[in-house]
Design a protein around this motif. Structure first.
Motif, short mmCIF file in Angstrom:
data_model
loop_
_atom_site.label_atom_id
_atom_site.label_comp_id
_atom_site.label_asym_id
_atom_site.label_seq_id
_atom_site.Cartn_x
_atom_site.Cartn_y
_atom_site.Cartn_z
N LEU A 143 47.22 50.65 33.68
CA LEU A 143 45.84 50.02 34.45
C LEU A 143 46.66 48.23 34.54
N PRO A 144 45.67 48.37 35.98
CA PRO A 144 45.97 46.16 35.86
C PRO A 144 45.58 45.56 35.15
N VAL A 168 44.54 42.83 32.58
CA VAL A 168 43.19 42.28 32.52
C VAL A 168 43.36 40.64 32.34
N ASP A 189 35.99 47.05 35.09
CA ASP A 189 37.32 46.23 34.84
C ASP A 189 38.09 46.17 34.96
N TRP A 190 39.01 47.01 36.49
CA TRP A 190 39.88 47.18 37.55
C TRP A 190 39.30 47.41 38.64
N SER A 247 47.07 47.17 40.69
CA SER A 247 48.16 46.36 40.05
C SER A 247 49.30 45.88 41.45
N ARG A 293 45.11 52.17 40.80
CA ARG A 293 42.92 52.48 41.15
C ARG A 293 42.79 54.28 42.10
#
Lengths: 325, 325
Positions: A50-51, A53, A215-216, A220, B195
């Motif tokens: 996940l990207p 935070v 949240d994303w 990336s 994503r």
């Protein structure tokens, strides 16, 4: 023709209508820098996770520093177009803008109904797309002073403002002002496929924006490219110097063929010509894509050629058009 | 600890709290396939141009075919989490869901106020995250029949459904049903940084969704990876066979140490243990990140180890915990 009147960059439609493969075409239909930030080549984005935070926060801080904005009031969005649409949804007010401007506003915001006297959003594109008109910051600050007392907002779309830091409203965004600014990564840095932009706005609005986007908000690659590119002061300064030089050379070619380019933005030039559709078609037959505008039959926008060879190709196609015109 | 209770994948926080670099950690805190679709390695996304509109349509068609859904009712979104938040905004109804499920629902949808008798959205995660409970399609079709007459909706979050095509509601989405289905690319294909997700829904809802997300809802990498990955029937079939085998081996290790894994989803296993916080900390000290849950002090979720070496590392850390427990 309709596909070309909505957005630039429709090379797929160009091939269908005029033939050739995308690689054959010279795409001058967008305002995307044809000489992109070179750092992306060497970066391998972390696709598997996940990207991150924290990298997202660092990106927002780095970009805010580049814009001269408060880092706490800077929110990454998946492209400035997506940011504008989210603002339209969150503000929920009708919007006013000049007639000839970016088409997304009409999709993101309702028009004020006849006789409307309540608050509105005033959207100012600075510099404006497609005519390149540049508003001074003082002028926009006055417009904000008129909007705010009645509960209205000023949205400054600065998608093409990277060469004009002195005109940017980014530094004026505070929690006390009804001011939102949108910025684009893809145009100046020449990486429009990444889908990265920013909304600078008061905290309560950003809270709603973050709730909507989740949240994303960006991929990336947007994180990895953005944190490095916005910190690359040398490339940014060199590009701010180089783009106006290239635009001046494009202007010289356009003027030689009787077109009258206008505007302050070096990423595109708007030409006035009696039969813009004819010129568009003539260039398209030479597999050069430009940008016409619905309801403006005398206007054609030219993006910046990447190099002298591309400029010469445009010059030759314009010469052919002049000879047959 | 709070950071670990919201989402998995917070390796940055793990390093801060327990030391080490991200590369030192074994991240079992997510449900992302640790053996990603390998095709992404060889693809160079077209970063310089805007994401291609025709490729976007082709992606939606290819994905819809994979889901068994009507391609006209399939809309790409920048991750299924973003899709759920957009649905919350567009549907504008309070939502009901089981207490232990994906935390995003509470952010994307309001809870029904006390005494609420109007329409609601019923959100069913299938299989559910984190307990892996799988609902049969007939059961969900009955729930939809109860929701629809009063103007309510059923949203089936199928982010982890790729191994359970027989349970998917995707094929039931039509213009006549108040049914929306969300799908995720990143989990099954192991590329969460891209994503990419999809919303399957009736046309009027998709029109609003496209208006909110704009003309370039996902990045060029999402387009390039997605069109090839969803068409890679061989890899999809092999992965559907391989993931349950790996999950069975993880179960055997968990059971050997007295944990009781449950659920039908092979991308994660939920273990019940008297002191989940103690086990979480013990594993974190061995730099293995798992996923605890607020208000559920006896539950810990384990993502799938990528290979035998990772499984052995988990086995050893669990043995150490057993010995000191």
């Amino acid at each position: 023709m309709n596909a070309f009147l909505t957005h630039g960059g429709r090379l797929d439609e160009a091939c269908t209508h005029f033939g050739g493969d995308p690689a054959d075409w010279l795409d001058l239909s967008t305002g995307i820098n044809p000489c992109p930030w070179p750092g992306a080549e060497a970066i391998r984005p972390a696709w598997r996770t996940l990207p991150d935070v924290r990298t997202l926060r660092r990106l927002e801080e780095t970009a805010a520093a580049c814009f001269g904005a408060d880092p706490a009031l800077c929110c990454a969005v998946p492209g400035s177009e997506a940011g504008l649409r989210a603002l339209g949804c969150i503000l929920g007010l009708p919007a006013r803008h000049v007639p000839l401007t970016y088409g997304t506003y009409a999709k993101a915001f309702a028009s004020p109904p006849p006789g409307h006297s309540g608050p509105t959003v005033l959207i100012v594109t600075n510099p404006n797309n497609p005519d390149g008109r540049l508003h001074q910051r003082d002028h926009l600050a006055s417009a904000l002073e008129q909007q705010q007392p009645g509960g209205g907002w000023l949205v400054a779309d600065e998608a093409f403002a990277d060469c004009h830091p002195e005109a940017s409203m980014a530094g004026l965004v505070t929690n006390e002002r009804n001011l939102a600014v949108t910025r684009s990564f893809g145009k100046f840095f020449g990486l429009a496929g990444v889908r990265l932009g920013f909304v600078l706005a008061p905290e309560p609005l950003l809270t709603q924006l973050r709730r909507l986007l989740g949240d994303w908000p960006v991929c990336s690659a947007a994180l990895a490219f953005g944190v490095e590119a916005y910190a690359d002061a040398r490339w940014i300064a060199a590009t701010r110097a180089r783009l106006p030089e290239r635009a001046a050379r494009l202007d010289a070619v356009l003027e030689r063929h009787g077109l009258r380019p206008t505007g302050a933005c070096p990423l595109f030039r708007l030409a006035t010509v009696p039969d813009a559709a004819g010129l568009f078609a003539s260039l398209a037959n030479a597999q050069i894509l430009t940008r016409p505008f619905a309801h403006y039959p005398r206007l054609l926008r030219f993006g910046l050629p990447a190099d002298d060879a591309q400029l010469a190709r445009l010059d030759a196609a314009l010469a052919l058009w002049s000879a047959h015109g």
